[in-house]
Design an enzyme around this catalytic site. Structure first.
Site, short mmCIF file in Angstrom:
data_model
loop_
_atom_site.label_atom_id
_atom_site.label_comp_id
_atom_site.label_asym_id
_atom_site.label_seq_id
_atom_site.Cartn_x
_atom_site.Cartn_y
_atom_site.Cartn_z
N LYS A 1 2.17 3.97 1.78
CA LYS A 1 0.87 3.74 1.20
C LYS A 1 -0.22 4.22 2.15
O LYS A 1 0.05 4.29 3.34
CB LYS A 1 0.69 2.27 0.85
N GLU B 1 -5.95 -12.16 7.61
CA GLU B 1 -5.67 -11.61 8.93
C GLU B 1 -6.77 -12.00 9.89
O GLU B 1 -7.94 -11.98 9.53
CB GLU B 1 -5.60 -10.08 8.86
N ASP C 1 -6.46 -1.21 0.22
CA ASP C 1 -5.54 -1.36 1.35
C ASP C 1 -4.52 -2.49 1.12
O ASP C 1 -3.37 -2.37 1.55
CB ASP C 1 -6.36 -1.64 2.63
N HIS D 1 0.08 -4.86 -1.87
CA HIS D 1 0.81 -6.04 -1.41
C HIS D 1 0.57 -7.26 -2.29
O HIS D 1 1.50 -7.95 -2.70
CB HIS D 1 0.41 -6.40 0.03
N LYS E 1 -9.91 -9.39 6.42
CA LYS E 1 -9.73 -9.21 7.86
C LYS E 1 -10.70 -10.15 8.57
O LYS E 1 -11.70 -10.57 7.99
CB LYS E 1 -10.01 -7.76 8.26
C1 BG6 Z 1 -0.98 -2.75 5.84
C2 BG6 Z 1 -2.47 -2.59 5.81
O1 BG6 Z 1 -0.41 -2.23 4.67
O2 BG6 Z 1 -0.68 -4.14 5.94
C3 BG6 Z 1 -3.12 -3.21 7.05
O3 BG6 Z 1 -2.80 -1.20 5.76
C4 BG6 Z 1 -2.67 -4.64 7.21
O4 BG6 Z 1 -4.53 -3.13 6.97
C5 BG6 Z 1 -1.16 -4.75 7.13
O5 BG6 Z 1 -3.12 -5.09 8.47
C6 BG6 Z 1 -0.73 -6.19 7.10
O6 BG6 Z 1 0.66 -6.27 7.18
P1 BG6 Z 1 1.37 -7.50 7.86
O7 BG6 Z 1 2.82 -7.26 7.64
O8 BG6 Z 1 0.97 -7.48 9.30
O9 BG6 Z 1 0.84 -8.72 7.16
#
Ligand code: BG6
Length: 485
Positions: free
Chosen positions: A145, A213, A232, A237, A336
């Site tokens: 992605k 996050e 993103d 997700h 974020k």
């Molecule tokens: C990615 C995004 O797909 O997933 C990022 O591009 C994000 O911005 C990340 O930080 C989060 O993944 P995880 O597994 O750390 O929760």
């Protein structure tokens, strides 16, 4: 199942994703004996590095992300033996000769081409692979992605990649599907009789899905400022998590039965109109603040243009128009620089219809199932129970299951699991082209609306749960986000 010998080519092989995730994941599987003796990893990138220089890059940029590389230096060395580096401009078909030389001609080998590059290059690289004769019917291609930035670009990628590879050769990665607890959600729903009868509008009041996050955009501002939280995180997700929560029982865990059911969910998402676009979506952008007690700058001080309108937070109230889910709100949120680092799914059940106890039913907390994806991996079920003593007084209690405690076994990172699946030819945890397009179809009106409105994202201080409007979004329905309750 033992893996067949393979050549895996990582386009973007000197880049961030390869160094932080892909090479460490391949190392971990090698360390545990999953890679066959004839496994080879070819990193392809633009830099004109010698093998020596590339190994230094690997040492500096990948090894720190590799668990056990310090304690088992001989395994790290053995892994490095498998790795080669090829300098090439992947957009130029005339530049592929070194790659052709590096790959083994044996037609029995599995060939995997992993596109850890910007999506604008996917189609060109696939066509080049076909033109120089590297792609064959045994090849697999992995697409990272973001898969496009809107419906049209996603369709174009699907169409162009589809001219070179069949759908059964294409692995569209969403690394959330590789997380242990996401798969455990499938086990919970379809490996127990307990939940499925209650998993519907008659018993469930609402579902919250949060990926929060603490981190900011870091050094990815160039990409992030053109993407934003909706593209993103939410388009992929969060919607994939929603699909796993909401889908009907698939016929099996084979790829197409699962993907058929996820597709139905995506197609049943209620379309937005002008009113719901204005009311059911909140977007925000972080300002300076404190995360974990540490002062952090705002998004616009982190390299984003001073007038950037890119959202770093988005919350959406979604609905699924099916018999099972009609009227049940699904609140999705991601951001974020939030107050905590967590990913969780909260399924809240309806309130007690009537209290037979002396306590009013308003003192009864509705049952709630919390599925924690990270940092904890577990389940929590909130129930009401009698407190000890001679009086009949009920209080909320929690039943907890900690997967790490329960299964004291080494865990596999999402990328480890997904790379193994690619090498095994197992497509269940990858998105099909129609799923990808259905997700964009639902998300695109939001992007268009923001574009037309030309409004600023709402500011929120770093270290909080996002703009106050996100609390109001759910508050209008008489509810609260779990962390704010
Ligand atoms: C990615 C995004 O797909 O997933 C990022 O591009 C994000 O911005 C990340 O930080 C989060 O993944 P995880 O597994 O750390 O929760």
């Amino acid at each position: 199942m033992a893996l067949a010998d393979f050549d895996i080519v990582l386009f973007g092989g000197g880049g961030d994703l390869a160094m932080r995730k892909l090479l460490p994941a391949l190392f971990a599987r090698d360390r545990d004996g999953h890679l066959p003796p004839g496994a080879r990893i070819i990193c392809a990138g633009r830099h004109h590095w010698s093998r020596e220089e590339f190994l230094n890059v690997l040492e500096t940029n990948a090894r720190p992300h590799v668990a056990a590389a310090e304690t088992q230096p001989q395994r790290w060395q053995a892994f490095c033996e498998r790795v080669q580096y090829v300098a090439l401009d992947a957009t130029d078909p005339a530049a592929y000769e070194p790659l052709i030389q590096a790959m083994r001609p044996d037609s029995e080998l599995v060939r995997v081409f992993y596109m850890a590059t910007p999506p604008a290059l996917f189609s060109r690289i696939c066509h080049n692979l076909a033109d120089v004769g590297l792609a064959n019917e045994r090849s697999r291609v992995v697409l990272e992605k973001p898969l496009g930035r809107d419906l049209a670009s996603a369709r174009q990628i699907n169409a162009e990649v589809g001219k070179v590879f069949n759908e059964s050769q294409i692995y569209r990665i969403d690394h959330y599907l590789g997380k242990e607890t996401v798969q455990n959600l499938l086990a919970l729903r379809f490996g127990n009789v307990l939940f499925e009868p209650l998993w519907r509008r008659e018993f469930i009041s609402d579902v919250q899905i949060t990926i929060a996050e603490e981190l900011g955009v870091g050094n990815r501002i160039e990409y992030y400022d053109t993407a934003g939280a909706l593209r993103d995180m939410l388009q992929n997700h969060l919607l994939q998590l929603l699909c796993i929560v909401a889908m009907e029982p698939p016929l099996s865990v084979q790829a197409d039965p699962v993907r058929d059911e996820k597709l139905k969910v995506l197609r049943s998402l209620k379309r937005f109109n002008q009113t719901t676009l204005a009311q059911n979506i909140v977007r925000g952008q972080y300002r300076a603040g404190h995360v974990g007690g540490i002062a952090v700058p705002g998004y616009r001080q982190e390299g984003a243009p001073p007038d950037s309108r890119t959202e770093t937070f988005v919350a959406v109230k979604a609905e699924i128009d099916t018999w099972r889910w009609a009227g049940v709100p699904f609140y999705l949120r991601t951001g974020k620089r939030m107050a905590d680092q967590l990913a969780e799914i909260v399924v809240r059940f309806k309130a007690l219809p009537h209290s037979i106890f002396a306590q009013p039913s308003s003192t009864f907390q509705p049952n709630c199932l919390v599925i924690s994806l990270q940092p904890e991996e577990g389940l929590q079920l909130n129930l009401m129970a009698k407190t000890p003593g001679d009086r009949m007084r009920l209080k909320p209690v929690e039943l907890e299951l900690d997967f790490r405690e329960q299964f004291k076994m080494p865990r596999m990172e999402a990328y480890e699991r997904l790379l193994l699946d690619v090498l095994r030819g197992q497509l269940t945890l990858f998105m099909r082209s129609d799923e990808l397009e259905a997700a964009w179809e639902w998300v695109e009106p939001i992007l268009n609306y923001w574009e037309q409105e030309q409004t600023e994202p709402l500011p929120y201080s770093a270290g909080t749960w996002g703009p106050a409007a996100a609390s109001a979004l759910i508050g209008r329905d008489g509810l609260q986000w779990r962390e704010e309750a």
